[in-house]
Design a protein around this motif. Structure first.
Motif, short mmCIF file in Angstrom:
data_model
loop_
_atom_site.label_atom_id
_atom_site.label_comp_id
_atom_site.label_asym_id
_atom_site.label_seq_id
_atom_site.Cartn_x
_atom_site.Cartn_y
_atom_site.Cartn_z
N GLN A 61 6.10 -0.57 8.15
CA GLN A 61 6.02 0.21 8.61
C GLN A 61 6.50 1.31 8.21
O GLN A 61 7.59 0.69 6.94
CB GLN A 61 6.35 0.19 10.40
N ILE A 62 5.93 2.44 7.66
CA ILE A 62 6.51 3.24 6.68
C ILE A 62 7.18 3.98 8.30
O ILE A 62 7.15 5.15 8.55
CB ILE A 62 5.43 4.06 6.07
N PRO A 63 8.79 4.80 7.66
CA PRO A 63 9.18 5.47 7.75
C PRO A 63 8.79 6.95 7.91
O PRO A 63 8.15 7.18 7.21
CB PRO A 63 10.69 5.32 7.72
N ASN A 64 8.84 7.52 10.18
CA ASN A 64 8.22 8.42 9.53
C ASN A 64 8.64 10.18 8.68
O ASN A 64 7.97 10.82 8.42
CB ASN A 64 8.06 9.33 11.43
N LYS A 65 9.39 9.62 8.50
CA LYS A 65 10.00 10.86 7.56
C LYS A 65 10.30 10.86 5.93
O LYS A 65 10.03 11.47 5.76
CB LYS A 65 12.47 10.91 7.65
N LYS A 66 9.48 9.59 5.88
CA LYS A 66 8.85 9.42 4.66
C LYS A 66 7.52 9.74 4.42
O LYS A 66 6.94 10.41 3.30
CB LYS A 66 9.12 8.05 4.07
N ILE A 67 7.07 10.01 5.75
CA ILE A 67 5.12 10.41 5.80
C ILE A 67 4.99 11.76 5.36
O ILE A 67 6.04 13.09 5.88
CB ILE A 67 4.57 10.30 6.97
N VAL A 68 4.49 12.02 4.05
CA VAL A 68 3.32 13.48 4.06
C VAL A 68 2.74 14.22 4.63
O VAL A 68 2.33 15.32 5.14
CB VAL A 68 3.48 13.51 2.22
N SER A 69 1.62 12.95 4.68
CA SER A 69 0.23 13.56 5.48
C SER A 69 0.07 12.08 5.95
O SER A 69 -0.05 10.84 4.73
CB SER A 69 -0.55 14.31 4.06
N ALA A 70 -1.21 12.23 6.68
CA ALA A 70 -1.45 11.27 7.42
C ALA A 70 -3.12 11.62 7.22
O ALA A 70 -3.33 12.34 8.63
CB ALA A 70 -1.11 10.29 8.00
N LEU A 71 -3.86 10.85 6.62
CA LEU A 71 -5.74 10.90 6.21
C LEU A 71 -6.72 10.21 7.04
O LEU A 71 -5.98 9.34 6.53
CB LEU A 71 -5.74 12.03 5.76
N LYS A 72 -7.16 10.01 8.16
CA LYS A 72 -8.41 9.01 8.43
C LYS A 72 -9.41 8.34 7.49
O LYS A 72 -10.08 10.09 6.99
CB LYS A 72 -9.62 9.61 9.97
N THR A 73 -9.68 7.40 7.45
CA THR A 73 -10.72 7.87 5.90
C THR A 73 -11.96 7.90 6.17
O THR A 73 -12.25 8.44 7.98
CB THR A 73 -10.60 6.66 5.00
N SER A 74 -13.44 8.42 5.59
CA SER A 74 -14.34 8.42 6.32
C SER A 74 -15.10 8.02 6.62
O SER A 74 -14.71 5.87 6.89
CB SER A 74 -15.67 9.36 4.51
N SER A 75 -15.72 7.95 7.73
CA SER A 75 -16.92 7.12 8.75
C SER A 75 -17.73 6.10 7.67
O SER A 75 -18.26 5.43 8.44
CB SER A 75 -17.57 8.01 9.59
N ARG A 76 -17.87 6.74 6.47
CA ARG A 76 -19.00 6.22 5.71
C ARG A 76 -18.67 5.06 4.97
O ARG A 76 -19.03 4.36 4.08
CB ARG A 76 -19.65 7.38 4.70
N CYS A 77 -16.86 4.96 4.68
CA CYS A 77 -15.99 3.74 4.20
C CYS A 77 -16.80 2.61 4.76
O CYS A 77 -16.51 3.08 6.12
CB CYS A 77 -14.67 4.24 4.80
N PRO A 78 -17.09 1.71 4.75
CA PRO A 78 -17.02 0.09 4.93
C PRO A 78 -16.25 -0.17 6.38
O PRO A 78 -16.72 -0.73 6.72
CB PRO A 78 -16.50 -0.90 3.71
N SER A 79 -15.11 0.13 6.69
CA SER A 79 -13.95 -0.12 7.30
C SER A 79 -13.23 0.91 7.22
O SER A 79 -13.06 1.46 6.26
CB SER A 79 -13.31 -1.67 6.53
N PRO A 80 -12.54 1.13 8.70
CA PRO A 80 -11.94 2.47 8.96
C PRO A 80 -10.82 2.47 8.16
O PRO A 80 -9.80 0.72 8.35
CB PRO A 80 -11.77 2.72 10.85
N GLY A 81 -9.96 2.86 8.18
CA GLY A 81 -8.32 3.16 7.62
C GLY A 81 -7.55 4.61 7.41
O GLY A 81 -8.46 5.40 7.98
N ILE A 82 -6.35 5.00 7.38
CA ILE A 82 -5.53 5.39 7.54
C ILE A 82 -5.00 6.00 6.16
O ILE A 82 -4.08 4.68 6.12
CB ILE A 82 -4.88 5.70 8.52
N VAL A 83 -4.77 6.86 5.22
CA VAL A 83 -4.60 7.06 4.27
C VAL A 83 -3.17 7.20 4.38
O VAL A 83 -3.47 9.07 4.96
CB VAL A 83 -4.66 7.67 3.17
#
Length: 116
Positions: free
Chosen positions: A68-90
């Protein structure tokens, strides 16, 4: 001639059913040139069958972190494209980016509290 290239084509389709290359040479150099020529033709033929646009988007996740990444260290969180082989969050931190499995409870909570 160094090599003979035999192509058989059907009338119903424009694709080649078989590609036969037979080597006729007295030297290794001529055989090598013939082999390279045949491979180049084969690569050109197979590259035409592949679509050139949008096979995989620029950002996709293939491996996910297991911490787990601490919330205070997260600058942004973006969902990957639906065209990606598997869903993920960058997830972007000040130093780097991580791929997180969207099924993780902590990232679900973060995404709910920090809508994009």
């Amino acid at each position: 001639m160094w090599c003979r290239l035999g192509l058989s084509q059907t009338s119903a389709t424009a694709g080649y059913q078989s590609l036969k290359i037979s080597f006729r040479s007295e030297t290794m150099r001529a055989s090598s040139l013939c082999l390279v020529f045949g491979l180049v033709l084969l690569m050109a033929r197979t590259s035409e069958a592949q679509p050139h646009a949008s096979v995989v988007p620029k950002r996709c996740c293939f491996n996910f972190i297991d911490f787990q990444i601490p919330n205070k260290k997260i600058v942004s969180a973006l969902k990957t494209s639906s065209r990606c082989p598997s869903p993920g969050i960058v997830v972007t931190t000040p130093r780097t980016e991580f791929c997180v499995d969207p099924a993780e409870a902590w990232i679900k909570s973060f995404m709910e509290n920090h809508p994009a």
